[in-house]
Design an enzyme around this catalytic site. Structure first.
Site, PDB file in Angstrom:
ATOM      1  N   HIS A 104       0.864  -1.184   0.000  1.00 10.55           N
ATOM      2  CA  HIS A 104       0.000   0.000   0.000  1.00 10.55           C
ATOM      3  C   HIS A 104       0.900   1.234   0.000  1.00 10.55           C
ATOM      4  CE1 HIS A 104      -4.220  -0.856  -0.103  1.00 10.55           C
ATOM      5  NE2 HIS A 104      -4.052  -1.905   0.675  1.00 10.55           N
ATOM      6  N   ASP A 109      -4.727   2.161   1.990  1.00 14.44           N
ATOM      7  CA  ASP A 109      -5.086   1.483   3.251  1.00 14.44           C
ATOM      8  C   ASP A 109      -5.595   2.499   4.283  1.00 14.44           C
ATOM      9  OD1 ASP A 109      -2.525   2.593   3.223  1.00 14.44           O
ATOM     10  OD2 ASP A 109      -1.714   1.200   4.695  1.00 14.44           O
ATOM     11  N   HIS A 247      11.234   0.837 -26.737  1.00 16.10           N
ATOM     12  CA  HIS A 247      11.520  -0.573 -27.017  1.00 16.10           C
ATOM     13  C   HIS A 247      11.938  -0.721 -28.469  1.00 16.10           C
ATOM     14  CE1 HIS A 247       9.506  -1.640 -23.275  1.00 16.10           C
ATOM     15  NE2 HIS A 247       8.546  -0.824 -23.646  1.00 16.10           N
ATOM     16  N   TYR A 304      -8.602   8.676 -17.479  1.00 23.07           N
ATOM     17  CA  TYR A 304      -9.304   9.466 -16.463  1.00 23.07           C
ATOM     18  C   TYR A 304      -9.489  10.901 -16.938  1.00 23.07           C
ATOM     19  CZ  TYR A 304      -7.876   5.728 -13.216  1.00 23.07           C
ATOM     20  OH  TYR A 304      -7.665   4.538 -12.595  1.00 23.07           O
ATOM     21  N   GLU A 377       0.295   8.038  11.150  1.00 19.54           N
ATOM     22  CA  GLU A 377      -1.008   7.524  11.609  1.00 19.54           C
ATOM     23  C   GLU A 377      -1.747   8.509  12.521  1.00 19.54           C
ATOM     24  OE1 GLU A 377       0.214   3.720  13.209  1.00 19.54           O
ATOM     25  OE2 GLU A 377      -0.520   2.691  11.408  1.00 19.54           O
TER      26      GLU A 377
END
Ligand code: ZN
Ligand code: ZN
Length: 401
Positions: A104, A109, A247, A304, A377
């Site tokens: 994550h 998360d 490539h 998007y 946190e």
């Protein structure tokens, strides 16, 4: 209702250890785009334990929870993304990923944990909650292209009941802990991925004149494409073009038949986006033609859109966020990353905002997507309270007061 905003933060603080525990559990079991089965089940079960009606398997692995307040009001969507990234975790934490090569690293998360925290706060307030809150847990934000938001919307996530306002947040390593980042209007870019296939004619490296050398032509195309940004796009409008992969070939003395370039362009408005895509194709084809090669240019379908925050809804959200003690609300510049929260904003007005998580004292200094990314946190309770407050305030028939 005086004091109510204080309550949400105090209540979030009182369940902080639960939010952190959820976050760590999700962190240790990261799942890639469209594989979020365990995470989705954890989300669904947590919502159900709060008495929230749950729909599983929305647009793949998505989950929608619906909490009806006791009083009439508006329908508010709150969204969190659930997917992780293909990164081997090197972060300095005790609860490292237990899945090899998956992490994550974007902090989704924390989004899951904060939204589940907000769901608990709001369900505790069901008695005085006006309107309905939809908790939208989406898969595959990192997928690009179609992403996870579109299939959820196609599967009815924004309907029955129809969402009136939608909010989402992203944890942001560029911002200090203790800050929200907000912006009215375009906030994040449309990320358009493209591929240029340059078709030449191979041969011996000693006889280039008998070949059409796609490696040489590819080099010219790469240089010429930067001219799109400097010569063809209004300098007042943000635009970036990057070629991230080249490539071609197998050996030094063989001129190959083909070369392939993979690139991305980023724009913040639809007119520039349209022009930029047309010019990239024109320049690539023109350069190839000049050297006798052919070019096929393909843009990824369903890229998007630009993430555009509704001006009035953002003003309302700023008023709400400013009530949270201990947090600063800062206006931010737009960024050229993409976000498929943009899809939800095409269906309902709302705002996407950032929650700062940079905290050098705790070693939270690495950027999102880094293998060492570490979220602070201590900010989770603020994020959970902010989501709950936005739903609570915007749910009122006349909006935030
Ligand atoms: Zn990301
Ligand atoms: Zn992200």
């Amino acid at each position: 209702m005086p004091g109510i905003d204080m309550d949400f933060l105090a209540e979030a603080a009182s369940i902080e250890s639960e939010i952190v525990r959820t976050r760590r559990a999700v962190h240790q079991r990261p799942e890639l785009a469209y594989q979020e089965k365990e995470t989705a089940e954890l989300v669904a079960k947590s919502l159900e334990s709060l008495g929230i009606k749950v729909k599983r398997g929305v647009g793949g692995t998505g989950v929608v929870g619906v909490l009806e307040g006791s009083r009439r009001g508006r329908v508010i969507g709150l969204r969190a993304d659930m997917d992780a990234l293909p990164v081997e975790e090197m972060a300095d934490v005790e609860f490292r990923s237990k899945v090899k090569g998956v992490m994550h690293a974007c902090g989704h998360d924390t989004h899951v944990a904060m939204l589940l925290g907000a769901a608990r706060l709001l369900s505790n307030h069901k008695g005085d909650l006006q309107g309905t809150v939809k908790f939208i847990f989406q898969p595959a934000e990192e997928h690009g292209g179609r992403g996870g938001a579109l299939p959820m919307i196609e599967d009815g996530a924004m309907k029955d009941p129809k969402v009136d306002f939608v909010f989402g947040l992203h944890i942001d390593s560029n911002r200090r802990s203790g800050e929200f980042g907000v912006r009215e209007g375009a906030m994040m870019a449309a990320p358009d991925t493209f591929k240029v296939r340059i078709i030449g004619r191979g041969g011996h490296g000693s006889e280039p004149h008998r070949t059409v050398d796609p490696v040489y032509v590819a080099a010219q195309v790469i240089l010429a494409l930067q001219g799109v940004s400097s010569r063809m796009i209004d300098p007042m409008r943000p635009f970036v073009i990057s070629i991230g992969a080249v490539h071609a070939g197998t050996k030094e003395n063989i001129i190959p038949d083909e070369a392939i370039l993979d690139g991305t362009i980023r724009t913040l408005d639809e007119a520039t986006r349209k022009r930029a895509k047309a010019k990239v194709e024109e320049v690539a084809k023109g350069v190839c033609r000049a050297f006798g090669a052919a070019a096929r240019v393909e843009f990824e379908k369903d890229a998007y859109p630009v993430t555009v925050n509704d001006i009035k809804a953002t003003e309302g959200a700023i008023t709400v966020l400013k009530k949270i003690p201990g947090m600063k609300v800062k206006k931010v510049e737009a960024v050229l990353g993409g976000e498929d929260f943009s899809r939800f904003l095409q269906k309902a007005p709302g705002t996407f905002y950032f929650l700062g998580t940079a905290n050098p004292q705790k070693g939270c200094i690495y950027p999102n997507h880094s293998s060492k990314f570490k979220a602070d946190e201590d900010v989770l309770k603020f994020g959970a309270a902010s989501l709950a407050m936005l739903a609570y305030e915007f749910g009122k028939p006349r909006g935030p007061s």
